[in-house]
Structures are given as C-alpha cells and as structure tokens.
Write a protein that holds these residues in place. Structure first.
Motif, PDB file in Angstrom:
ATOM      1  N   LEU A 576       0.818  -1.212   0.000  1.00  0.00           N
ATOM      2  CA  LEU A 576       0.000   0.000   0.000  1.00  0.00           C
ATOM      3  C   LEU A 576       0.850   1.260   0.000  1.00  0.00           C
ATOM      4  CD1 LEU A 576      -2.744  -1.014   2.602  1.00  0.00           C
ATOM      5  CD2 LEU A 576      -3.113  -0.613   0.161  1.00  0.00           C
ATOM      6  N   PHE A 577       1.976   1.217   0.718  1.00  0.00           N
ATOM      7  CA  PHE A 577       2.821   2.409   0.859  1.00  0.00           C
ATOM      8  C   PHE A 577       4.280   2.028   0.589  1.00  0.00           C
ATOM      9  CE2 PHE A 577      -0.865   2.953   3.647  1.00  0.00           C
ATOM     10  CZ  PHE A 577      -1.380   4.140   3.143  1.00  0.00           C
ATOM     11  N   PRO A 578       4.622   1.855  -0.694  1.00  0.00           N
ATOM     12  CA  PRO A 578       5.975   1.399  -1.049  1.00  0.00           C
ATOM     13  C   PRO A 578       7.053   2.316  -0.481  1.00  0.00           C
ATOM     14  CG  PRO A 578       4.528   1.382  -2.967  1.00  0.00           C
ATOM     15  CD  PRO A 578       3.779   2.078  -1.879  1.00  0.00           C
ATOM     16  N   GLY A 579       8.056   1.697   0.117  1.00  0.00           N
ATOM     17  CA  GLY A 579       9.191   2.442   0.631  1.00  0.00           C
ATOM     18  C   GLY A 579       8.968   3.113   1.966  1.00  0.00           C
ATOM     19  N   LYS A 580       7.757   2.990   2.535  1.00  0.00           N
ATOM     20  CA  LYS A 580       7.464   3.704   3.779  1.00  0.00           C
ATOM     21  C   LYS A 580       7.791   2.887   5.023  1.00  0.00           C
ATOM     22  CE  LYS A 580       5.550   7.132   4.227  1.00  0.00           C
ATOM     23  NZ  LYS A 580       6.075   8.503   4.426  1.00  0.00           N
ATOM     24  N   LEU A 581       7.650   1.565   4.955  1.00  0.00           N
ATOM     25  CA  LEU A 581       7.812   0.783   6.175  1.00  0.00           C
ATOM     26  C   LEU A 581       8.380  -0.586   5.851  1.00  0.00           C
ATOM     27  CD1 LEU A 581       5.270  -1.495   6.387  1.00  0.00           C
ATOM     28  CD2 LEU A 581       4.001   0.620   6.590  1.00  0.00           C
ATOM     29  N   GLU A 582       8.889  -1.246   6.899  1.00  0.00           N
ATOM     30  CA  GLU A 582       9.435  -2.590   6.743  1.00  0.00           C
ATOM     31  C   GLU A 582       8.583  -3.636   7.451  1.00  0.00           C
ATOM     32  OE1 GLU A 582      13.382  -2.229   8.233  1.00  0.00           O
ATOM     33  OE2 GLU A 582      14.078  -0.979   6.564  1.00  0.00           O
ATOM     34  N   GLU A 583       8.175  -3.336   8.693  1.00  0.00           N
ATOM     35  CA  GLU A 583       7.477  -4.346   9.482  1.00  0.00           C
ATOM     36  C   GLU A 583       6.390  -3.702  10.337  1.00  0.00           C
ATOM     37  OE1 GLU A 583       8.537  -7.871  12.748  1.00  0.00           O
ATOM     38  OE2 GLU A 583      10.087  -6.472  12.056  1.00  0.00           O
ATOM     39  N   VAL A 584       5.183  -4.262  10.268  1.00  0.00           N
ATOM     40  CA  VAL A 584       4.097  -3.824  11.144  1.00  0.00           C
ATOM     41  C   VAL A 584       4.294  -4.478  12.510  1.00  0.00           C
ATOM     42  CG1 VAL A 584       1.610  -3.937  11.584  1.00  0.00           C
ATOM     43  CG2 VAL A 584       2.452  -3.402   9.287  1.00  0.00           C
ATOM     44  N   LYS A 585       4.300  -3.663  13.556  1.00  0.00           N
ATOM     45  CA  LYS A 585       4.545  -4.156  14.911  1.00  0.00           C
ATOM     46  C   LYS A 585       3.259  -4.371  15.704  1.00  0.00           C
ATOM     47  CE  LYS A 585       9.098  -4.077  14.891  1.00  0.00           C
ATOM     48  NZ  LYS A 585       9.882  -5.316  15.072  1.00  0.00           N
ATOM     49  N   ARG A 586       2.246  -3.541  15.424  1.00  0.00           N
ATOM     50  CA  ARG A 586       1.037  -3.603  16.248  1.00  0.00           C
ATOM     51  C   ARG A 586      -0.117  -2.934  15.506  1.00  0.00           C
ATOM     52  NH1 ARG A 586       3.348  -1.597  20.019  1.00  0.00           N
ATOM     53  NH2 ARG A 586       4.057  -3.471  21.082  1.00  0.00           N
ATOM     54  N   ILE A 587      -1.335  -3.450  15.701  1.00  0.00           N
ATOM     55  CA  ILE A 587      -2.539  -2.845  15.143  1.00  0.00           C
ATOM     56  C   ILE A 587      -3.517  -2.588  16.284  1.00  0.00           C
ATOM     57  CG2 ILE A 587      -4.499  -3.147  13.574  1.00  0.00           C
ATOM     58  CD1 ILE A 587      -2.759  -4.904  11.826  1.00  0.00           C
ATOM     59  N   GLU A 612       1.304   0.615  14.072  1.00  0.00           N
ATOM     60  CA  GLU A 612       2.673   0.930  14.466  1.00  0.00           C
ATOM     61  C   GLU A 612       3.620   0.096  13.610  1.00  0.00           C
ATOM     62  OE1 GLU A 612       3.212   0.281  18.627  1.00  0.00           O
ATOM     63  OE2 GLU A 612       2.220   2.144  19.198  1.00  0.00           O
ATOM     64  N   TYR A 613       4.671   0.740  13.086  1.00  0.00           N
ATOM     65  CA  TYR A 613       5.593   0.017  12.210  1.00  0.00           C
ATOM     66  C   TYR A 613       7.033   0.427  12.490  1.00  0.00           C
ATOM     67  CZ  TYR A 613       5.833   4.294   9.311  1.00  0.00           C
ATOM     68  OH  TYR A 613       6.027   5.577   8.851  1.00  0.00           O
ATOM     69  N   SER A 614       7.949  -0.357  11.949  1.00  0.00           N
ATOM     70  CA  SER A 614       9.371  -0.011  12.001  1.00  0.00           C
ATOM     71  C   SER A 614       9.885   0.127  10.576  1.00  0.00           C
ATOM     72  CB  SER A 614      10.167  -1.092  12.738  1.00  0.00           C
ATOM     73  OG  SER A 614      10.085  -2.330  12.045  1.00  0.00           O
ATOM     74  N   SER A 615      10.879   0.998  10.415  1.00  0.00           N
ATOM     75  CA  SER A 615      11.481   1.223   9.102  1.00  0.00           C
ATOM     76  C   SER A 615      12.873   1.795   9.303  1.00  0.00           C
ATOM     77  CB  SER A 615      10.624   2.192   8.276  1.00  0.00           C
ATOM     78  OG  SER A 615      11.222   2.458   7.030  1.00  0.00           O
ATOM     79  N   SER A 616      13.894   1.025   8.908  1.00  0.00           N
ATOM     80  CA  SER A 616      15.289   1.479   9.022  1.00  0.00           C
ATOM     81  C   SER A 616      15.590   1.985  10.433  1.00  0.00           C
ATOM     82  CB  SER A 616      15.577   2.576   7.993  1.00  0.00           C
ATOM     83  OG  SER A 616      15.342   2.116   6.689  1.00  0.00           O
ATOM     84  N   GLU A 693       8.400   9.066  12.892  1.00  0.00           N
ATOM     85  CA  GLU A 693       7.658   9.489  11.709  1.00  0.00           C
ATOM     86  C   GLU A 693       6.237   8.954  11.801  1.00  0.00           C
ATOM     87  OE1 GLU A 693      10.266   7.660   8.862  1.00  0.00           O
ATOM     88  OE2 GLU A 693       8.974   5.901   8.639  1.00  0.00           O
ATOM     89  N   GLY A 694       5.376   9.471  10.957  1.00  0.00           N
ATOM     90  CA  GLY A 694       3.993   9.008  10.950  1.00  0.00           C
ATOM     91  C   GLY A 694       3.154   9.842  10.000  1.00  0.00           C
ATOM     92  N   PHE A 695       1.993   9.303   9.615  1.00  0.00           N
ATOM     93  CA  PHE A 695       1.129  10.039   8.701  1.00  0.00           C
ATOM     94  C   PHE A 695      -0.316   9.597   8.876  1.00  0.00           C
ATOM     95  CE2 PHE A 695       2.974   6.412   6.521  1.00  0.00           C
ATOM     96  CZ  PHE A 695       1.934   5.837   5.801  1.00  0.00           C
ATOM     97  N   PHE A 696      -1.222  10.386   8.293  1.00  0.00           N
ATOM     98  CA  PHE A 696      -2.661  10.202   8.452  1.00  0.00           C
ATOM     99  C   PHE A 696      -3.279   9.751   7.134  1.00  0.00           C
ATOM    100  CE2 PHE A 696      -6.842  12.640   8.185  1.00  0.00           C
ATOM    101  CZ  PHE A 696      -7.589  11.628   8.783  1.00  0.00           C
TER     102      PHE A 696
END
Length: 759
Positions: A576-587, A612-616, A693-696
């Motif tokens: 859905l969001f290429p390049g934005k995140l690596e791993e979803v940690k929690r929903i 919640e996600y992690s990225s680099s 980081e984060g977005f809506f």
C-alpha cells in the motif's frame, strides 16, 4: 535528492515530479521543466549497448524519479510500458530509420503515453483522488492517450480533435473505445483545440474538476521521449570514443524534439538535430531571422499531426538555451541563438516535397514511409546535401506512425495499400462514439461542467430500494447504493432485518456477531469493545452490532484478521505504501494516544485504526480514519463550532505551528465537512512527537462523492499536494480491498469485497 520542476514562465514555486505530472500545466500558464538536468557519463552511455529498451528506460527514469518512485515500482512500470519492438531499419551508408510505430496504436506517442499513464496511476494509487485528462490532438496523440488510459478507474479522458484534419483510422482509434474515454470533434484546427484546453486549465470555474494534461505539454510525456534517442545510439554506435549521431525529427508540437534535446543535455553525443517541419514553418523562420511569429491560422498539410502554427513546446526549447518565452509566443528573454543554430538545422518540407520523398524512398530503397516520417526523411536528405558531414556519418530519421494509418495517401502515391499491423486490424467494423461541437468555448465549458463524471454512483431505482427495504430518501446516491448492497448481503445470509434492510435485529446481532466476517474478528470485536469502554473511548452501540452500513464494523472486517497475522499485515502495508515501512509491529482500533490530553489535541479524537511500524531502525505509525457511506455532514455546523471553541487554543496552536496549512484556513477547517478530517489530521501531527515518523490516512470508497469533495476542499487548505510534506494521505477503499485480495485470496477477502464493493 529528488529533482524539482519549475515553470518556463518562472512565476511559480518549484514542485516535485509528482506535482508536475498530475498538474500538467504550471499555475502561471507555463510548462514544467527540471531545475537541473541529470547527467550520464560516457561510460554509462556505452553500457546501454548491452541493454534492452526497458532497461535503458529504467536507467533514464532513475535519474529523474529517484526519491519519488521506488526502483522496483519503476522497473515494473517500464517493463509493462515497453513490451514491443523498436526496429532500426538500415537504408544506406549508415543511415537508418527508427520505426516508432510498433506500439498498440502504431504511433510514437505510445512511448510517452504508456509510461505516463502508468506513472499517473502509481501516484494516484498512492495518494488517492481522481483526475480528468483533458488533451488536444492533431492525429496520433489522442489515440495513444485514450488507449494508454483506457479502463483506468481513477482517470477520465477527454480528447478534442479538429474534425476535418485527422484520418478515418486515426479518428476510429479514439472513438471506438468508450468507458472512461470521451471524444469531441471540434469545428476548427488543432490550434483551436489546444487553445480550448489551455483556456480550460486557466479557468477558475473549472478548478474543481482536477484537470490534467496528457499532451506533450506534460513533463510526464517529455521525459519518456528522451529514451529512444539513447536506445538508437546505443544499438548503432561503432564503439569509437568520438562516436556521435545525427537525428532528423519530424516536428509539429516539438515534444519529440525537446525529448531529444533533453537526452543531449544529459550527455548523449548528438552532432545535429534536423528539425523538419511541414509548411508550418514558424520555427525555421525563427532560426533564420531570430524573430518568432506564430502562424495563424496553421496550414493544413498531409502530415496532419504536424499542422501546428505555434508549437506548445517551443518555450521549453527556448528555456533549454537560457531564454524565456511565454505560452503566447512572446519572448521575454532571448535564448542563445548561436547555440541553437549550432545544435539544430531547421527545414520546412511542403506537401509536394513530402509526396516526392515517399515515392523516392520506396523506389530507391524500398523504404515505406507515411507523410510524417517522409518529412523527417526529406529533412535529413536536405541536411546531407549541405555537405557538413562525411558520407558515413551515423544518421537516424524518426518514423513516427505506421504507414497503414494513411492508406489513402500511400495508395495514391505508390499504388498499393500498406499491410495492416495487428493493432489496426478490425478497427473499421467497430462502432464510433463521439460528440461534435462548434468553435465555441462557452459550449465546450458547458459540456465539461455537465458531463456528470463517469465514476459517479448511480442511485438505485425506487422499485429496487423498496424491494430490499432501503428506500431512505435522505441518502446520497452512493449511500443509497451502499445501503442496498448491505441489504442484499443480509438477505443472502438469511438474516432478519430491523426497520430498514441494512439493520439486523438487535438481540440476534449482539449474540451472533453476524455483522463481522470471521470468528477471529468476532472475538477481537468483543475484546476491543470492552477495552475501549474501559479507556473512556467512544464506541457506537448498538450500531457496531446491528448496522451493516456503519464504518465501525468495516474497520474490523478489513483490518481484523491482520491483527492476528502481522507478517501478512507487513506485506500488505508495504504494498500500500511502497518504501514507507518494513514491518508492522502492532494494530490498534479506536486508538488515541491520550484522550483529553493537551499534549495531543485536548479532545476525544481517536483513529479508527492505528498501525505501528518499524522502518530502518525508526518507529513510525499510520493513523487511519475510515468512512463508508458517510457524507461528513452528519455533524452539525453548530456542534462542530462548539467543539472548536472548547479546544480552540490547542487546535490553533497545532495548525499554525506545523507550516503545512495555508494562512487563515481555520475558518474553513473548523466546519463540516472538513472538521473531522482536520481534527484527525491534527491528532496525527501531535502523535508524531512520540515517534520518528507518521502520517494520516483518510480511507473512503471511490464513488462516495461527498467524501471526495471534502478531500478536494481540504487539500485547498494545505500549502502543498505533496503527501510527504503534509502527512495527509487520502486513499480509496477499493484499492485497499483489491490489494488485500491479491495477497490473501480466501473466503474472508472474497466476502469482504462482495459485501462492501459488490463484486
């Protein structure tokens, strides 16, 4: 850092490639150009000789799109766009014709249109929204654009063509499509069509239509047109360090030529460009005299796509040589004429010379040319007669359309019909659909305003609404359609209704959890309702249990299974969001970092879904607000105003300190239908202090026109359409569900799609 693009009129702020692509024409009426042109080294260009066309396209694209399009997506785009051959036909003494006529519409316009369509779809898929592509054509552009965008559900295409100046086959390639493609035959010339398009772009009363251009005035077509110049040199060079090449370019609107000039500025060793026009000779005269005069009206020639009295791309050419020309052809700063004359030889080829070139090329070399390619070939012969280059100089003339698109002229000159390519077979038997229009901008504008929008929801008939007990008069068209869809799903499941067909009987709904699609989702809802109540959050009861139309059950039905499978969630959100995140940690559901806490928004706002996600090694989040049939007008103006007054200090502080909202925008933002979007956006801004980081994300169905209008209006209050800058990402529910089905095609996703999308 990503390359920025500025207007040739130099009166607007630079924008990203995405902004330039989707806008089409700069707000000041100029054309977008890169602030800097990236360079290739001689070694990089030599390496192209071992590459396929799509691989060269990838390397050129990387130079311009780095930082905006992830490399895997760019590789896919060029691979899909360029799945046809590019023949380089030898003629004599190192002289070649590059046949750019093997694409789906047998025109060189396919090279730009197919890549541009995929670039637009990539950005629209990422940011949400829809566009109306408004374009003028003198022949091949219209069919190439119409075919490249045909069937895309977030883009509508409107093409104007001069009624008496295109061939029957060129016309039928546009007028036999339908769906999201509308065609208008204008009683006028190409310049009149182009003038209507430019006027519509500048018309403030059409601003809400989200118009964009697909002519060569759009930078998204210009950059792809630089690629085949690299390809020709790469495949024909002899290997010497001082290899160079001459190109002859049949020129009408000058987009093709400007693509070549950009390639040269990037490092391609071009010795000379032969600029071959038909009898519309305003540019050859400009090179001769240094004075530019538009040709009005343009002259009608057999090379119809080149019947242009004021080429739209000449301001770009002028800009490449340090000058400034406005869209009306007025030069405000002279370009370096000495450099232009060094790089270009311009020549006008009239119709008799064009016809002789077709005949001589066939008789002498068995080289079959159509009128546009013949202008280019005749121009090259004129240049060679000057004796400026050796006999063995590598020269390539561009053939821009398949001869079979001009059977009448080929038959008249050569006495036979050219063989049809596969892309033109069966065209004569297809029915045509197009409108005819007088040369009247007022009529054209009225047509645009009244076209209705082909993606608009259609209100179900009264009989159908009554049959399924959903005849609620206050519904919008989309809400009526969605309510009917839910009632049909309920009947299919055999559930009893309450009052309206989209409501379940309350006790049954609470005990069975029938509003939810899987057993695990049902367990999750029970768990989350208890938690939300305990934390003082808002959960609508009995709505969450018995209202099939509510967006609260939709949140759980869409994201609930992902709560249990974070590996699947990670794959899903990466798509859905290429390049934005690596791993979803929690929903999380109905989540606020702090209700009533002045650290955030000081109110009870919460995200429907929180990722919640992690990225680099960074911690990030996605706050999602989900709408289904809501109009965003459910909250009264009085209630929204009172809510604002209670929290005015914090709302104002967050709005003014971010730097992403326009001045004095609060007056608009505090009222419906923008108020809820604004509050959730502010919550995401405040939440960023807890993360790296984060977005809506504002998620809604494509056909929910009320939500779409609110999103469009909300964007007007932001300083930029750049989602990275504003953190505001509108997205369509259809895209979220379709991508989920691609990676998890099981009973859950199938029923999810059937229930909410009806397919």
């Amino acid at each position: 850092m990503a390359i920025q693009f500025n207007s040739t009129n130099l009166k607007t702020e630079p924008v990203s490639f995405e902004g330039a692509l989707l806008k089409g024409i700069a707000p000041d009426g100029g054309l977008f150009m890169p602030l800097e042109i990236p360079k290739f080294s001689a070694e990089e260009i030599r390496a192209f000789s071992a590459m396929k066309y799509s691989e060269i396209a990838f390397e050129v694209g990387k130079k311009f799109f780095e930082g905006e399009i992830p490399e895997p997506d760019l590789a896919r785009i060029v691979r899909e766009a360029y799945d046809f051959d590019v023949p380089l036909e030898p003629v004599f003494d190192n002289k070649f014709v590059m046949r750019l006529d093997r694409g789906p519409t047998a025109s060189f316009k396919d090279f730009a249109a197919r890549m541009m369509g995929r670039l637009m779809q990539f950005f629209l898929g990422r940011r949400g929204g829809r566009l109306v592509i408004l374009t003028a054509t003198s022949g091949d552009t219209g069919s190439a654009i119409a075919n490249a965008f045909y069937g895309l559900d977030n883009i509508e295409v409107i093409v104007l063509f001069p009624e008496k100046e295109v061939t029957a086959r060129q016309r039928k390639q546009m007028t036999t499509l339908g769906k999201n493609v509308s065609i208008i035959a204008l009683d006028g010339k190409f310049d009149d069509c182009q003038a209507f398009v430019k006027r519509a772009f500048a018309d403030p009363e059409l601003e809400d239509m989200k118009l964009s251009s697909a002519n060569s005035i759009n930078i998204g077509r210009l950059i792809p047109q630089s690629i085949y110049y690299f390809y020709a040199f790469a495949k024909l060079r002899e290997g010497a360090p001082d290899d160079d090449i001459v190109f002859s370019v049949p020129s009408g609107n000058f987009g093709d030529l400007c693509g070549g000039l950009i390639a040269m500025k990037m490092g391609l060793p071009v010795r000379k460009f032969v600029v071959a026009t038909n009898a519309n000779d305003e540019f050859p005269k400009f090179l001769g005299s240094g004075e530019y005069h538009k040709l009005e009206p343009s002259r009608n020639c057999i090379s119809s796509a080149m019947n242009v009295g004021h080429p739209s791309n000449v301001p770009r050419l002028v800009a490449l040589y340090g000058g400034v020309m406005d869209e009306k052809g007025v030069i405000h700063k002279m370009p370096d004429m000495e450099a232009i004359r060094r790089d270009m030889f311009a020549v006008s080829i009239d119709d008799p010379a064009t016809e002789r070139a077709i005949a001589e090329a066939w008789e002498t070399h068995r080289l079959l040319l159509e009128p546009h390619g013949a202008v280019g070939w005749a121009g090259l012969m004129r240049y060679l007669e000057r004796g400026e280059v050796d006999d063995g100089q590598l020269c390539v003339s561009l053939e821009t359309a398949h001869p079979a698109k001009f059977p009448e002229k080929i038959r008249e000159i050569l006495g036979f019909d050219p063989e049809l390519p596969p892309s033109l077979e069966g065209l004569e038997q297809k029915p045509e659909m197009f409108d005819k229009m007088a040369h009247d901008y007022g009529e054209f504008k009225g047509w645009l305003r009244g076209r209705g929008g082909k993606d608009a929801a259609i209100r179900p008939t009264k009989d159908e609404r009554e049959k399924y007990h959903v005849n609620y008069q206050k519904d919008t068209n989309f809400a009526a359609s969605a309510r009917l869809l839910q009632s049909k799903w309920r009947e299919k499941k055999g559930y009893q209704e309450l009052k309206l067909g989209n409501f379940l009987e309350i006790e049954f709904a609470k005990s069975s959890k029938a509003n939810f699609l899987t057993d695990r989702i049902k367990q999750l809802v029970v768990q989350e309702v208890k938690r939300i109540k305990k934390e003082g959050g808002l959960i609508g009861e009995p709505r969450i249990w018995n209202n099939l139309l509510s967006s609260q059950p939709l949140c759980f039905n869409l994201f609930g299974e992902l709560y249990y499978n974070l590996d699947l969630a990670s794959e899903y959100f990466r798509l859905l969001f290429p390049g934005k995140l690596e791993e979803v940690k929690r929903i999380k559901f109905e989540y606020s970092p702090g209700r009533g806490n002045n650290k955030y928004t000081d109110d009870n706002s919460a995200f429907d879904v929180f990722i919640e996600y992690s990225s680099s090694n960074k911690r990030g989040f996605i706050g999602i607000e989900v709408k289904y049939a809501e109009s965003l007008k459910e909250e009264s103006n009085k209630k929204a105003t009172n809510y604002f007054m209670q929290h005015e200090q914090r709302y104002t502080e967050l709005t003014n300190n971010t730097g992403i909202f326009r001045q004095r925008s609060i007056e608009m933002l505090k009222r419906p239908p923008l108020s809820q979007i604004w509050r959730d956006h502010l919550l995401s801004i405040a939440t960023k202090q807890d993360y790296d980081e984060g977005f809506f994300v504002f998620l809604f169905p494509r056909q929910n026109e009320e939500c779409q209008k609110a999103v469009d209006e909300y964007r007007k209050n932001l300083i930029s359409d750049d989602e990275e800058q504003t953190g505001f990402y509108p997205r369509y529910l259809e895209d979220f569900i379709n991508i989920l089905r691609e990676i998890e095609n099981d009973d859950w996703t199938k029923e999810l799609q059937e229930r909410y999308l009806g397919a």
